[in-house]
Design an enzyme around this catalytic site. Structure first.
Site, short mmCIF file in Angstrom:
data_model
loop_
_atom_site.label_atom_id
_atom_site.label_comp_id
_atom_site.label_asym_id
_atom_site.label_seq_id
_atom_site.Cartn_x
_atom_site.Cartn_y
_atom_site.Cartn_z
N GLY A 105 0.60 -4.98 0.75
CA GLY A 105 -0.71 -4.76 -0.18
C GLY A 105 -0.46 -5.70 -1.54
CB ALA A 114 -0.85 -0.35 1.23
N1 COA Z 1 4.57 2.91 -0.50
C1 COA Z 1 5.02 4.26 -0.84
N2 COA Z 1 6.12 4.34 -1.69
C2 COA Z 1 7.00 3.41 -1.69
C3 COA Z 1 6.77 2.08 -1.27
C4 COA Z 1 5.36 2.04 -0.52
N3 COA Z 1 4.71 0.75 -0.25
N4 COA Z 1 7.58 1.16 -1.60
C5 COA Z 1 8.41 1.72 -2.20
N5 COA Z 1 8.16 3.19 -2.35
C6 COA Z 1 9.04 4.25 -2.98
C7 COA Z 1 10.03 4.64 -2.01
O1 COA Z 1 9.58 5.56 -0.95
C8 COA Z 1 10.91 5.31 -3.17
O2 COA Z 1 10.39 6.65 -3.57
P1 COA Z 1 11.44 7.99 -3.51
O3 COA Z 1 12.34 7.57 -4.75
O4 COA Z 1 10.33 8.82 -4.12
O5 COA Z 1 12.02 8.03 -2.38
C9 COA Z 1 10.77 4.50 -4.46
O6 COA Z 1 9.51 3.64 -4.27
C10 COA Z 1 11.71 3.51 -4.51
O7 COA Z 1 11.95 2.71 -3.43
P2 COA Z 1 13.38 2.40 -2.18
O8 COA Z 1 13.18 2.34 -1.04
O9 COA Z 1 14.41 3.60 -2.91
O10 COA Z 1 13.93 1.04 -3.07
P3 COA Z 1 14.85 0.07 -2.64
O11 COA Z 1 15.26 -0.77 -3.79
O12 COA Z 1 16.01 0.72 -1.82
O13 COA Z 1 13.85 -0.66 -1.62
C11 COA Z 1 12.00 -2.02 -0.93
C12 COA Z 1 13.07 -1.45 -2.11
C13 COA Z 1 10.62 -2.75 -1.45
C14 COA Z 1 12.51 -2.66 0.00
C15 COA Z 1 11.45 -0.92 -0.09
O14 COA Z 1 10.92 0.15 -1.05
C16 COA Z 1 10.44 -1.04 0.95
O15 COA Z 1 10.88 -1.64 2.06
N6 COA Z 1 9.28 -0.60 0.63
C17 COA Z 1 7.88 -0.72 1.66
C18 COA Z 1 7.69 -1.85 1.47
C19 COA Z 1 6.76 -2.37 2.72
O16 COA Z 1 6.75 -1.90 4.00
N7 COA Z 1 5.16 -2.51 2.00
C20 COA Z 1 4.12 -2.63 2.97
C21 COA Z 1 3.22 -1.44 3.16
S1 COA Z 1 1.83 -1.56 4.11
#
Ligand code: COA
Length: 261
Positions: free
Chosen positions: A114, A69
């Site tokens: 999500g 999400a």
């Molecule tokens: N919601 C909003 N934005 C998200 C997102 C999410 N669930 N997951 C990734 N993004 C965004 C990041 O904020 C980043 O945006 P920015 O460039 O404007 O800062 C972009 O997507 C790229 O993500 P980033 O974290 O830089 O990539 P990464 O390769 O370092 O890490 C993940 C990848 C998937 C491990 C990491 O993005 C993550 O942990 N995301 C959240 C996962 C999560 O908790 N999901 C459950 C939500 S309830």
């Protein structure tokens, strides 16, 4: 080929297969409210179009299916708004699960929160070998809100579901396959072709029988519904269909059945 553009989705229809691509690659395809609404609308479109054999749900780019999400939308949400957010997601994800046509998740990267829940609402899950699954909500002080606590238990059993829900660990594609969370693991470039092949294979069977299977399997998990009684009802209905007449005639005439849509 027919192409419809949504704000957050690419929807492509070719050879009777609808591909819905969540298209927010700069946010790793995170599901904001509008995207969830649009997925619901696209599924409704696919379900109601008799020319569509099946639906593939995937994410834009190579990195993510859906990374959860949209966390940016969570700030300032009240308890009541949180409940509404969850209920709205449940409704759309249920419409995927009960879609009378096969819906396949083509998991082409991160399927977190999500995203994992979205994949689990589909009838089948195929994953690229670099895909990663997880329910990391506890890291945020949350629990899954789009039925992760329910469908993960249904798919991999209580013990392993508890582990992944409580540790927030990510699961790689091989482990997801071993636990039964995914049906197949493929190389990245073979993911969509394999999904299309599976939809074509299913489309050779009776569409009414496929809808009956989806209905009855869903009934198994429904509170207060007797899945055995649902099966008896649906089984009986089959005998009144042209599909049944064609299927049996084809068997007796030693030819392949041709089902109408
Ligand atoms: N919601 C909003 N934005 C998200 C997102 C999410 N669930 N997951 C990734 N993004 C965004 C990041 O904020 C980043 O945006 P920015 O460039 O404007 O800062 C972009 O997507 C790229 O993500 P980033 O974290 O830089 O990539 P990464 O390769 O370092 O890490 C993940 C990848 C998937 C491990 C990491 O993005 C993550 O942990 N995301 C959240 C996962 C999560 O908790 N999901 C459950 C939500 S309830």
């Amino acid at each position: 080929m027919n192409k419809t553009i949504y704000n957050n989705l690419l929807v492509d229809i070719s050879d009777g297969i609808m591909t819905i691509t969540v298209n927010r690659p700069d946010k790793l395809n995170a599901l904001n409210r509008e995207t969830i609404r649009e997925i619901g609308a696209a599924i409704e479109q696919g379900a109601g179009d008799s020319s569509i054999l099946g639906i593939i749900l995937t994410g834009s780019g190579q990195k993510a299916f859906v990374a959860g999400a949209d966390i940016a939308e969570f700030t300032g949400i009240s308890v009541e708004e949180g409940k509404k957010l969850s209920a709205a997601g449940h409704q759309v994800f249920k419409s995927i699960e009960t879609c009378p046509k096969p819906v396949l998740a083509a998991v082409n990267g991160f399927a977190l929160g999500g995203g994992c829940e979205l994949a689990m609402s589909c009838h089948l899950r195929l994953a690229a070998d670099h895909a990663k699954f997880g329910q990391p909500e506890v890291k945020l002080g949350l629990i899954p809100g789009y039925a992760g606590t329910q469908r993960l238990v249904q798919l991999i059993g209580k013990g392993k579901a508890m582990e992944y829900l409580m540790t927030a660990d990510m699961m790689d594609a091989a482990e997801a396959n071993r636990l039964g969370l995914v049906n197949y693991v493929t190389k990245g470039e073979e993911l969509i072709p394999k999904c299309r092949e599976m939809i074509r294979k299913i489309s050779l069977q009776s569409p009414r029988a496929i809808a009956g299977i989806i209905h009855c399997v869903d009934a198994y998990f429904k509170e207060g519904v007797d899945g055995f009684a649902e099966e008896t009802e649906e089984f009986g209905k089959c005998f009144g269909t042209d599909d049944f007449r064609e299927g049996v005639a084809a068997f007796l005439e030693k030819r392949k059945p041709v089902f109408s849509r």
